[in-house]
Design an enzyme around this catalytic site. Structure first.
Site, mmCIF file in Angstrom:
data_model
loop_
_atom_site.group_PDB
_atom_site.id
_atom_site.type_symbol
_atom_site.label_atom_id
_atom_site.label_comp_id
_atom_site.label_asym_id
_atom_site.label_seq_id
_atom_site.Cartn_x
_atom_site.Cartn_y
_atom_site.Cartn_z
ATOM 1 N N LYS A 172 23.801 60.851 34.822
ATOM 2 C CA LYS A 172 24.418 61.935 34.051
ATOM 3 C C LYS A 172 25.595 61.323 33.293
ATOM 4 C CE LYS A 172 27.230 66.102 34.906
ATOM 5 N NZ LYS A 172 27.284 67.383 35.633
ATOM 6 N N GLU A 217 19.635 73.191 37.691
ATOM 7 C CA GLU A 217 20.632 72.574 38.575
ATOM 8 C C GLU A 217 21.607 73.659 39.014
ATOM 9 O OE1 GLU A 217 22.856 69.289 36.763
ATOM 10 O OE2 GLU A 217 24.610 69.859 37.943
ATOM 11 N N ARG A 238 29.507 74.449 43.544
ATOM 12 C CA ARG A 238 30.925 74.803 43.334
ATOM 13 C C ARG A 238 31.292 76.132 43.942
ATOM 14 N NH1 ARG A 238 30.976 73.256 36.953
ATOM 15 N NH2 ARG A 238 29.791 71.381 37.386
HETATM 16 C C1 3PG Z 1 29.016 70.847 34.431
HETATM 17 O O1 3PG Z 1 29.007 70.008 35.319
HETATM 18 O O2 3PG Z 1 29.653 71.912 34.484
HETATM 19 C C2 3PG Z 1 28.154 70.576 33.294
HETATM 20 O O3 3PG Z 1 28.460 69.351 32.774
HETATM 21 C C3 3PG Z 1 28.084 71.675 32.259
HETATM 22 O O4 3PG Z 1 29.083 71.597 31.329
HETATM 23 P P1 3PG Z 1 29.171 72.711 30.199
HETATM 24 O O5 3PG Z 1 29.669 73.974 30.851
HETATM 25 O O6 3PG Z 1 30.155 72.175 29.181
HETATM 26 O O7 3PG Z 1 27.811 72.924 29.606
#
Ligand code: 3PG
Length: 201
Positions: free
Chosen positions: A124, A37, A41
């Site tokens: 999710k 994924e 961002r």
């Molecule tokens: C996110 O959207 O950043 C994910 O949920 C990952 O989270 P993490 O950095 O705590 O693994």
């Protein structure tokens, strides 16, 4: 085949540079992971998704999909699934119009009611750690038979088993296998090692 049954561990990636995408994809595949994924961002996200379409054996999706326009852009770039932090009927509808699976984010029973009313069967669970971890999923899932959860946010190599032990959790996701620092430093062997370790576990 359901999205979450493709791979029990989904790396979540924040790319600084599109040039990180291909070596990252190759490093994950070398570690046995076939799903990734790429979040939207950073400006590099979309171009990263585009470059990863050169690796058809890697199922590349987009994360942090907030708006229908993000759906259009991600699908145009080659995203084969879409992950959102919350539930948006507009995002789910646009994804369905493209024929691409969408995974909305849920944190409450109200979110689950909204998601299931849209016909969504895989969600999710975010941010999993802060929401109470596996115990929270077990409690929330009870009225929502048949819904599958992908916990994310605070999932690590150390606690992923506790989540995967739940029957309604076919997969977890997290950034620990492909932390931004590893990508910046080009530590692809470490990405492969963490991917392989997660799968072995
Ligand atoms: C996110 O959207 O950043 C994910 O949920 C990952 O989270 P993490 O950095 O705590 O693994």
């Amino acid at each position: 085949m359901s999205l979450l049954s493709r791979c029990p561990v989904v790396p979540v990636v924040v790319l600084d540079e599109p040039a990180q995408a291909l070596p990252l994809g190759e490093a994950l595949l070398a570690g046995g992971i076939g799903v990734v994924e790429i979040t939207l961002r950073t400006p590099a996200g979309l171009e990263g998704i585009r470059r990863l379409s050169a690796l058809p054996e890697l199922l590349t999706g987009a994360g942090s999909v907030l708006l229908p326009s993000h759906v259009d852009a991600a699908v145009e770039a080659g995203a084969r699934f879409l992950v959102s932090p919350g539930v948006s009927a507009d995002v789910v509808a646009r994804a369905a119009a493209h024929g691409v699976p969408a995974l909305p984010g849920v944190a409450t029973a109200t979110d689950l009611m909204a998601a299931t009313a849209l016909g969504v069967g895989e969600v999710k669970f975010f941010p999993a750690g802060l929401l109470g971890g596996p115990a929270a999923i077990r409690a929330l899932a009870a009225p929502f038979r048949g819904v599958s959860f992908m916990p994310s946010g605070g999932v690590t190599a150390g606690n992923m088993h506790d989540y995967l032990a739940l029957p309604m959790v076919p997969a977890v996701s997290g950034s620990w296998m492909a932390e931004p620092a590893l990508l910046r430093e080009g530590r692809w062997d470490e990405v492969t090692a963490r991917a392989a370790a997660a799968l072995r576990a």
